[in-house]
Write an enzyme that holds these catalytic residues in place. Structure first.
Site, PDB file in Angstrom:
ATOM      1  N   GLU A 715       0.836  -1.205   0.000  1.00  0.00           N
ATOM      2  CA  GLU A 715       0.000   0.000   0.000  1.00  0.00           C
ATOM      3  C   GLU A 715       0.870   1.254   0.000  1.00  0.00           C
ATOM      4  OE1 GLU A 715      -3.131   0.143   2.909  1.00  0.00           O
ATOM      5  OE2 GLU A 715      -3.468   2.290   2.590  1.00  0.00           O
ATOM      6  N   ARG A 793      -7.404   2.173  14.510  1.00  0.00           N
ATOM      7  CA  ARG A 793      -8.273   1.009  14.284  1.00  0.00           C
ATOM      8  C   ARG A 793      -8.175   0.039  15.460  1.00  0.00           C
ATOM      9  NH1 ARG A 793     -11.453  -1.713  10.600  1.00  0.00           N
ATOM     10  NH2 ARG A 793     -11.409  -0.036   9.077  1.00  0.00           N
ATOM     11  N   GLU A1167     -10.565  -8.424   5.150  1.00  0.00           N
ATOM     12  CA  GLU A1167      -9.871  -8.404   6.427  1.00  0.00           C
ATOM     13  C   GLU A1167     -10.636  -9.051   7.594  1.00  0.00           C
ATOM     14  OE1 GLU A1167      -7.490  -4.367   6.718  1.00  0.00           O
ATOM     15  OE2 GLU A1167      -9.482  -4.058   5.884  1.00  0.00           O
TER      16      GLU A1167
END
Ligand SMILES: Cc1cc2nc3c(=O)[nH]c(=O)nc-3n(C[C@H](O)[C@H](O)[C@H](O)COP(=O)(O)OP(=O)(O)OC[C@H]3O[C@@H](n4cnc5c(N)ncnc54)[C@H](O)[C@@H]3O)c2cc1C
Ligand code: FES
Ligand code: FES
Length: 1235
Positions: A715, A793, A1167
């Protein structure tokens, strides 16, 4: 030159892939065939092309994946079946797996399932979770189990018979396999290959290991059993020795002469007193030595891991080994303990041989040999001599253990670490041997002694799988592909090697290769760089250093660029692997040699490596994040009990099979640059390359065909390499390519953040949690990268699926001198939830209540608020929970586990059910659709294909909106000149976002075509697609997730668009003596809404689950105290292999659970299932608890992740562990530290 380089670079046969270059992944598997004239046999072997020297292929035929079939010509059944069974996701491993299967079938056209599993011991796949590969290839093993697979019949069937479900594939559609139709062996190679008669025919005994195994197996069949003890011990070691590709070429002579301290065979040869014959090449004199003699030990002497020399003189060669028959009263056993059961090197390996005086139980002779306990394989001579003349009983055991504990010691700093564990293993393995011999003596009726214990042996395997998915509604048009288990659109090409990955792009004529120069120090000033030697080396074109000052140009201290700053401009290095410069040369070999020749002088500075060091030094990045709800003080006052705990969760390497790779091609005009990259972030790559080159973004085109896996690792970190390569290409005005070697990739690019969690939890007598105070510390590394979002997160998932009224979570980003950690599937969520399950487990254990009951009591219900004040609507977790309980027959299983544990002392079983709630939110996406006048559609969108099947799903979406079959729609690649300004393909949301954008574009087109449809309702698609009326047949689409925007200061606003839910129940069995474990069963129920493609979604569930299984039970990154990564390849870093799948696996997609917040009522899936592997971790913890009860220990205990064999063994505290206490921390420098 290796065969792989020759195939890929000289012949342009790029179907065979490079994954590791060390024989550890199997991506490069090819078949070699040789005609053996003296037996008139054609022999076929699967081998690793990356290890095979070209010169070893004299008179050998090599078959690559291209040679057995192709999409254009004809597929071979091994290619077709893996693809149609959904066994190829990113496809990078697929050609290697195809060739392993092909070689098996060439040797054995009717293999058994065990043969198939053995054939894959040397192949890894990071995407699929292995199940679909085995399912597809089961069809070669006589089809299936013949109705004996499960209660309801066939092992290949889905569902439980009562449920209506759609099969994932139909085996009867497969082309039949006809072994007579294979390519013939080239007759010109059928010359006399029988080597001229040696003076010393014994040389022929030094054959490959498989050959030796076959010879021994034959002997075992014919000899009286008592003579076979040594042979059986050798065979046992061979069973777990490397993978088949290695065993096919590695020779026993090589294994002996490598003299590795962790050789699996040398301990057996030593304990059994095998004899070697050496020959002096000059004088032709022969020497015979016993491996168990003193000279034998010296002979194998070498210093651990480094010096490869033996005491053999250069002119001496090993001619033969004599393996003796065992005697009537001799018992021999061999043991191997490694982190992973399959294809792994040993932590400790041992062999033991005892001869008992006939008619008694008195020890006459004893050999105890260990590997992994010193710089060489060693005999426990003192212990053996002390036990001579003793009776085989409890007294001997006591003495053996205390003596071994004295004799088999290790320095606490010993290379390889795990010192306490290794010492304990020497005792544990002896105890296993003791029990085995005792059992045999009882059979011989020479002892009446009994321990009441059996020798622990973990349950054998026969994988059975069930996948349950919603049936496609009756009456749905065949052209509507949505909801159907359609095969990944590239799967067939991937299986034939025709799919093109970045490094498969043919070489440009004037292309150059780039190699990186990186730091060997964790924190240091660079005093000088001497590149003079490198510049003189052949082929070197340029040595580039400090070319770009990216952060200077960005001027924005918070931009992604400045968060990635720590490369290319620093006079100070802040991690080992920090990029200092690059060398460009004509070939990879020249560039890499020159890069190694660059000399750098450092002035070392103090380094912070671990989270604990960062906490002590208060070395944090800002901000420190907090989420708080309710009143903690009130909560803790209300609680009947308060407990505190902590947990460390180790990091994880992405281990995408294709490492980072970029090819930059200057276009020669206006500063234009074309970049082919294996990246999840085409747009970010474009903008960083443009900035580095000092040109506007419109001069840079980034193109991504596909990736061989990404998992978050491509990413942001890929932009580092792409930028360096583009700068070099721009400077030299020539194409430049770089594909990182596996060790470089692991060293430089970072991985999943290690986390440390510290918690205080208040709860009622019922188990209801009323207060939680938790702090998370992540090891961020030397730059921020995406770490703040990862930490956030973790905080958003700190309560996992449980309602806690009073809660505070704090998050700290530890600034350390490790390579920057980055995104990885789950993005902090798994670490956040892992700590949650630790305190939930502690609560249940401290109350003595079943953990399932306590978890259920605390589960959210519809409409409750999360700690960040988001309401839970369309809540399906309770349904997943109940369905998982019933599908796993939880209560019966629990009773059976408890019974098993009462009946077994040294193996224990454990059971756990764990939920997950995973928030989905991400930004925006674009798409572009062109209809051509022949009716074909070219679709493009902002997402990249890394194996997750995104392009396939997007074609399905377009097919529904346009009302045409998928065959008319094509996606060529992702590129920044078709869909600009895209989000990275990440956060599981790419189908949601790009799907909505594709829908938007296709709906626009349909509106334009509407008048033609109305005018000609009976017409075809091709009739409606009209260009001559000047209808614009090209449309773009866009989508933005609505109403997102959480504010940490006010704890308000929506953090997520919606949640994905799932529950898993797992059962394991542990060997309390070695710490090994087996995954017996897993039942998963996952809510994916109305699945766009159930085959792909199940593939994602299984793949994520297996990656989580690696994270929580197997994968360990070892760092030295100086911050050097010690585990840099598949040899030392173990990801799950075929043998790690649960023996019984059931995956169900929750039915009738539409999600109104994403495309066609679907849900994100990439995920969320990863965390469900925590059920395996907590099942292991449950089993350890049962073992601890045997030693009188109860209540909560700390178990860090991963639950490795070492941790399991050390936690199963018993009489053996007590004899091997760990060294006092701080009194020594450990080999590796917990970062
Ligand atoms: C991926 C992988 C997995 C592995 N897994 C395991 C494992 O599970 N267990 C284990 O024990 N090992 C393992 N190994 C090590 C491997 O098995 C041994 O290295 C192998 O047996 C060596 O055989 P070879 O024929 O390739 O030897 P070579 O590499 O050809 O030789 C090794 C050394 O021995 C010398 N030598 C070879 N034959 C003679 C001879 N006749 N006389 C004198 N010197 C000689 C060579 O000169 C060389 O120095 C693994 C290796 C790899 C690459
Ligand atoms: S590339 Fe050859 S085994 Fe990995
Ligand atoms: S499909 Fe096996 S590694 Fe990707």
């Amino acid at each position: 030159m290796t065969l792989l380089t020759y195939l890929r670079r000289k012949l342009g046969l790029t179907g065979t892939k490079l994954g590791c270059a060390e024989g550890g992944c199997g991506a490069c598997t090819v078949m070699v065939s040789r005609y053996q004239t003296h037996t008139q046999q054609l022999l076929h072997y699967a081998v690793n092309a990356c290890l095979a020297p070209l010169c070893s292929l004299h008179l050998v035929a090599v078959t690559t994946v291209e040679g057995i079939g192709s999409v254009a010509r004809k597929l071979h059944p091994v290619q077709e079946r893996i693809a149609r069974a959904h066994g190829s996701q990113c496809g990078f491993c697929t050609p290697g797996i195809v060739m392993s299967m092909y070689a098996l079938l060439r040797n054995n056209p009717t293999p058994k399932m065990a043969d198939v599993e053995e054939a894959f011991q040397g192949n890894l796949c990071r995407c699929t979770g292995y199940r679909p590969i085995l399912e597809g290839y089961k069809t070669f093993t006589g089809g299936c189990c013949g109705g004996k697979g499960r209660e309801n019949g066939c092992c290949m069937a889905n569902g439980n018979g009562a449920e209506k479900t759609t099969p994932l594939f139909t085996a009867t559609d497969f082309a039949p396999f006809d072994p007579t139709q294979e390519v013939i062996f080239p007759p010109e190679l059928m010359v006399n290959t029988h080597t001229p008669k040696h003076k010393h025919s014994e040389l022929e005994l030094i054959h490959d290991l498989n050959h030796m195994g076959a010879v021994l197996k034959e002997m075992v069949k014919t000899l009286p059993p008592h003579q076979n003890e040594v042979f059986l011990a050798v065979l046992e070691q061979l069973r777990w020795f490397a993978g088949l590709q290695i065993r096919n070429v590695a020779a026993v002579g090589g294994n002996i002469m490598t003299a590795s301290p962790i050789s699996d065979l040398n301990p057996v040869f030593m304990a059994a007193g095998c004899k070697l014959t050496l020959m002096d090449k000059g004088t032709h004199t022969h020497t015979h030595i016993h491996l168990c003699d003193i000279p034998g030990i010296c002979f194998l002497l070498r210093s651990e891991f480094t010096d490869k020399t033996t005491t053999l003189r250069p002119q001496e060669v090993l001619l033969s080994i004599e393996i003796p028959y065992s005697k009537k009263n001799q018992f021999v056993s061999a043991f191997k303990q490694s982190p992973r059961r399959e294809d792994d090197i040993s932590i400790v390996t041992a062999a033991m041989s005892v001869t008992i005086t006939p008619g008694t139980d008195v020890v006459e002779d004893l050999g105890l040999s260990y590997g992994g306990m010193a710089a060489t394989t060693v005999l426990a001579k003192k212990t053996a001599s002390r036990l001579l003349g003793r009776r085989w009983g409890e007294g001997l055991l006591e003495e053996a253990c205390s003596s071994l504990a004295e004799e088999m010691t290790l320095d606490p700093s010993a290379p390889g670490g795990m010192v306490t564990y290794r010492q304990t293993l020497t005792l544990s393995l002896f105890y296993k041997f003791y029990l085995m011999v005792l059992q045999k003596l009882r059979i011989y009726q020479v002892t009446t002694l009994t321990t009441g214990f059996t020798v622990p042996a973990l349950a054998s395997r026969c994988v059975s799988v069930t996948c349950v998915l919603q049936a496609v509604p009756e009456g749905r048009s065949q052209d509507d592909a949505v909801g159907r288990p359609m095969m990944h659109l590239s799967a067939l090409k991937q299986a034939t090697g025709e799919a093109v990955y970045c490094d498969d792009v043919p070489l440009y004529e004037n292309e150059l290769y780039l190699a990186l120069v990186t730091s060997s120090k964790a924190h240091a000033n660079i005093l000088s760089i001497d590149s003079s030697a490198a510049e003189q080396m052949p082929g070197v074109t340029v040595i580039a250093r400090h070319q770009v000052r990216l952060s200077d140009q960005s001027g924005d201290s918070d931009s992604l660029m400045s968060r990635l700053v720590t490369f290319l401009f620093s006079v100070q290095v802040t991690c080992v692997g920090h990029i200092i410069g690059a060398v460009v040369a004509d070939t990879q070999l020249h560039a890499q040699r020159a890069a190694k020749a660059v000399r750098i002088q450092y002035e070392e500075l103090p380094a912070v490596v671990t989270i604990q060091e960062a906490i002590a030094a208060q070395s944090f990045y800002q901000p420190i994040r907090t989420i708080q709800k309710g009143d903690l003080e009130v909560g803790f006052k209300q609680a009947d009990h308060i407990l505190e705990g902590e947990m460390h969760i180790g990091g994880q390497e992405h281990f995408y099979l294709e490492t980072n790779v970029t090819l930059a091609v200057p276009r020669g005009e206006d500063g234009e640059m074309e970049v082919f990259a294996s990246t999840q972030s085409a747009s970010k790559t474009q903008s960083l390359v443009a900035k580095a080159l000092g040109v506007p973004a419109n001069r840079v085109v980034v193109r991504v065909k596909r990736m061989g896996g990404g998992f978050g690792g491509k990413e942001s970190r890929t932009t580092v390499l792409s930028t360096v390569v583009a700068v070099a290409a721009n400077k030299l005005k020539r194409p430049v390519r770089c594909m990182l070697d596996r060790d470089e990739d692991m060293l430089i690019t970072g991985g999943r953040h290690p986390f440390y969690g510290k918690y205080k939890v208040g709860f009622l007598n019922s188990g209801k949690v009323v207060a939680l105070d938790v702090s998370y510390y992540s090891n961020t590394g030397n730059s921020m990268d995406l770490s703040l979002s990862v930490l956030e997160r973790a905080l958003f998932h700190m309560e996992n699926s449980y309602s806690v009224a009073n809660v505070r979570g704090r998050g700290y980003l530890c600034r350390t001198n490790l390579p920057s950690n980055t995104a990885f599937r789950g993005f902090g969520g798994p670490q956040g939830m892992m700590v949650t399950e630790s305190w939930m487990n502690d609560v249940a254990q401290s109350l003595g209540k079943p953990s399932e009951e306590v978890r259920r009591l605390n589960l959210y219900v519809e409409g409750e608020l999360t700690p960040y004040n988001q309401i839970l609507d369309q809540f399906t977790l309770d349904r997943c929970w109940d369905e998982c309980l019933s599908r796993s027959v939880y209560q019966e299983r629990r009773a059976a586990v408890d019974l098993y544990n009462r009946q077994n002392r040294w193996t224990k079983r454990g059971l756990a059910i764990v939920p997950t709630k995973f928030g989905i939110s991400f930004t925006a996406a674009g798409a572009l659709a062109h209809i051509y006048t022949d009716g074909s559609v070219l679709l493009t969108h902002g997402g990249t294909e890394m194996g997750q099947g995104l392009h396939t799903k997007m074609v399905q979406v377009a097919s529904r909106v346009l009302g045409i079959p998928c065959s008319k729609i094509h996606i060529s690649e992702t590129s920044t000149n078709t869909v600009p300004n895209t989000s990275p393909t990440a956060a599981s949301a790419s189908s949601d976002l790009n799907g909505a954008a594709v829908q938007n574009a296709c709906e626009t087109l349909m509106k334009r075509l509407e008048p033609y449809k109305t005018k000609n309702p009976k017409g075809t698609w091709e009739d409606w697609v009209t260009y001559f009326d000047r209808v614009n047949l090209s449309a773009n689409g866009f989508y933005k997730t609505p109403d997102l925007g959480y504010d940490f200061d006010s704890n308000s606003g929506r953090a997520f668009n919606y949640f994905s839910y799932g529950v898993a129940c797992s059962e394991v069995e542990i060997d309390c003596l070695t710490g090994a474990h087996r995954n017996l069963s897993t039942t998963i129920v996952m809510d994916v809404g109305h699945s766009l493609n159930p085959a792909i979604d199940i593939g994602q569930v299984e793949g994520a689950f297996m990656q989580g299984l690696g994270l929580f039970t197997l994968e360990e990154l070892h760092y030295s105290p100086q911050g050097v990564l010690l585990t840099r390849g598949p040899g030392s870093y173990k990801i799950p292999a075929f043998g790690d799948i649960p023996t019984q696996l059931t995956v169900s997609l929750l039915r009738d659970a539409p999600n109104d917040k994403a495309i066609f009522a679907s849900k994100a899936v990439g995920e969320p299932p990863l965390f469900l592997a925590a059920s395996v971790f907590y099942a292991i913890k449950d089993a350890i608890s049962a073992a601890r009860v045997e030693s009188g220990i109860s209540g909560p205990f700390r178990l860090d992740s991963p639950a490795s064999a070492e941790r399991i063994r050390n936690a199963c505290s018993d009489r053996f562990t007590k004899l091997c206490p760990p060294a006092e921390p701080g009194t020594f420098r450990p080999w590796s530290v917990q970062v």
